[in-house]
Design a protein around this motif. Sequence first.
Motif, short mmCIF file in Angstrom:
data_model
loop_
_atom_site.label_atom_id
_atom_site.label_comp_id
_atom_site.label_asym_id
_atom_site.label_seq_id
_atom_site.Cartn_x
_atom_site.Cartn_y
_atom_site.Cartn_z
N ASP A 3 19.95 23.76 27.33
CA ASP A 3 20.87 23.02 28.22
C ASP A 3 21.24 21.69 27.54
N LEU A 4 22.01 21.79 26.47
CA LEU A 4 22.33 20.61 25.66
C LEU A 4 23.16 19.59 26.42
N LEU A 5 23.97 20.05 27.38
CA LEU A 5 24.80 19.12 28.13
C LEU A 5 23.95 18.11 28.89
N HIS A 6 22.91 18.59 29.55
CA HIS A 6 22.05 17.68 30.31
C HIS A 6 21.05 16.95 29.42
N LEU A 7 20.64 17.59 28.32
CA LEU A 7 19.66 16.97 27.45
C LEU A 7 20.25 15.83 26.64
N PHE A 8 21.46 16.04 26.10
CA PHE A 8 22.07 15.04 25.22
C PHE A 8 23.35 14.42 25.79
N GLY A 9 23.85 14.96 26.90
CA GLY A 9 25.13 14.51 27.42
C GLY A 9 25.24 13.01 27.66
N PRO A 10 24.35 12.41 28.50
CA PRO A 10 24.44 10.97 28.75
C PRO A 10 24.27 10.13 27.48
N ALA B 82 24.59 1.10 28.83
CA ALA B 82 23.84 1.45 30.04
C ALA B 82 23.69 2.97 30.16
N VAL B 83 24.78 3.68 29.91
CA VAL B 83 24.73 5.15 29.97
C VAL B 83 23.85 5.70 28.86
N GLN B 84 23.96 5.12 27.68
CA GLN B 84 23.16 5.59 26.55
C GLN B 84 21.67 5.39 26.82
N ALA B 85 21.30 4.27 27.44
CA ALA B 85 19.89 4.01 27.73
C ALA B 85 19.33 5.05 28.70
N VAL B 86 20.15 5.46 29.67
CA VAL B 86 19.73 6.53 30.58
C VAL B 86 19.47 7.81 29.80
N GLY B 87 20.36 8.11 28.86
CA GLY B 87 20.21 9.31 28.04
C GLY B 87 18.97 9.27 27.17
N VAL B 88 18.67 8.11 26.61
CA VAL B 88 17.47 7.97 25.77
C VAL B 88 16.22 8.18 26.62
N GLY B 89 16.21 7.59 27.82
CA GLY B 89 15.07 7.77 28.71
C GLY B 89 14.86 9.23 29.08
N ALA C 178 27.49 10.56 25.31
CA ALA C 178 28.63 9.91 25.96
C ALA C 178 28.52 8.39 25.87
N GLY C 179 27.33 7.87 26.14
CA GLY C 179 27.14 6.42 26.06
C GLY C 179 27.32 5.90 24.65
N ALA C 180 26.78 6.64 23.66
CA ALA C 180 26.91 6.21 22.27
C ALA C 180 28.37 6.21 21.82
N LEU C 181 29.14 7.20 22.27
CA LEU C 181 30.56 7.25 21.91
C LEU C 181 31.33 6.08 22.51
N ALA D 100 18.07 -1.94 21.98
CA ALA D 100 19.51 -1.73 22.11
C ALA D 100 20.06 -2.34 23.39
N LEU D 101 19.30 -2.23 24.48
CA LEU D 101 19.75 -2.78 25.76
C LEU D 101 19.90 -4.30 25.70
N LEU D 102 19.12 -4.94 24.86
CA LEU D 102 19.21 -6.40 24.70
C LEU D 102 20.21 -6.78 23.61
#
Length: 227
Positions: free
Chosen positions: A144-151, A110-117, A154-157, A75-77
Amino acid sequence: MSTTTVRPNVVPADPVTRRRIGALGLVLTISNVIATPGGVLWPEPSGGGETYSYADIQPLRDRWWGLLVVLSISALLGVPAQAFLTTYLVRQRGAAWATTGGFLIWIGIAVQAVGVGLLAATYYVATGVDATTGGAVIDKANDDLLHLFGPLLAGALVVALGTVIQAVGLWRSHAVPRWVPLLVLFVVVSFVVPGNGWIGLAVQIPMAAGGIAIAYYAWRRAAVGTL
């Protein structure tokens, strides 16, 4: 009485540009081929919903880690490549839409990749210890869904919003057939239907076809030259 036909000037194709666009198109094509079966390989939570238990991940933790790493790199590429090739195709009418959408896509991925990691590391590390300790960590993370899925969310949206905006630019530009931006808009459907299993595959195929089509038409334009 004579008539004169005025032909538009054609700028010959630049071989350097053609190679660069071809390389980006190849990256986009490969990334879509890799991402297409991702939904089928993605495990389903035994309890339903979006979170996983220790027992869901522990038997396949290496597959889980590998799948997320491969999909994240792909996805990053591929996503930035599609954004760039779309702006390359949309030169005049719809250019502002394509540029704005591309800008949002680059930020979002970029934000989504952080979330996936974060998601990959949380479940992978927690399942590397005994069930009592690891299960407690996973239960705490799932609360703690906000921290688990938040980034990730947010990035996917932001990526989806940017893709929709770029699709509008593609539609207005007439640079590609109408079916191309329509296929790209399947990104919206991906937020409505489950992303895993065969349903996810049915949604991913049109999205992949749209991305590969953008790669093809960008390469063709670079190969022919610009009017």
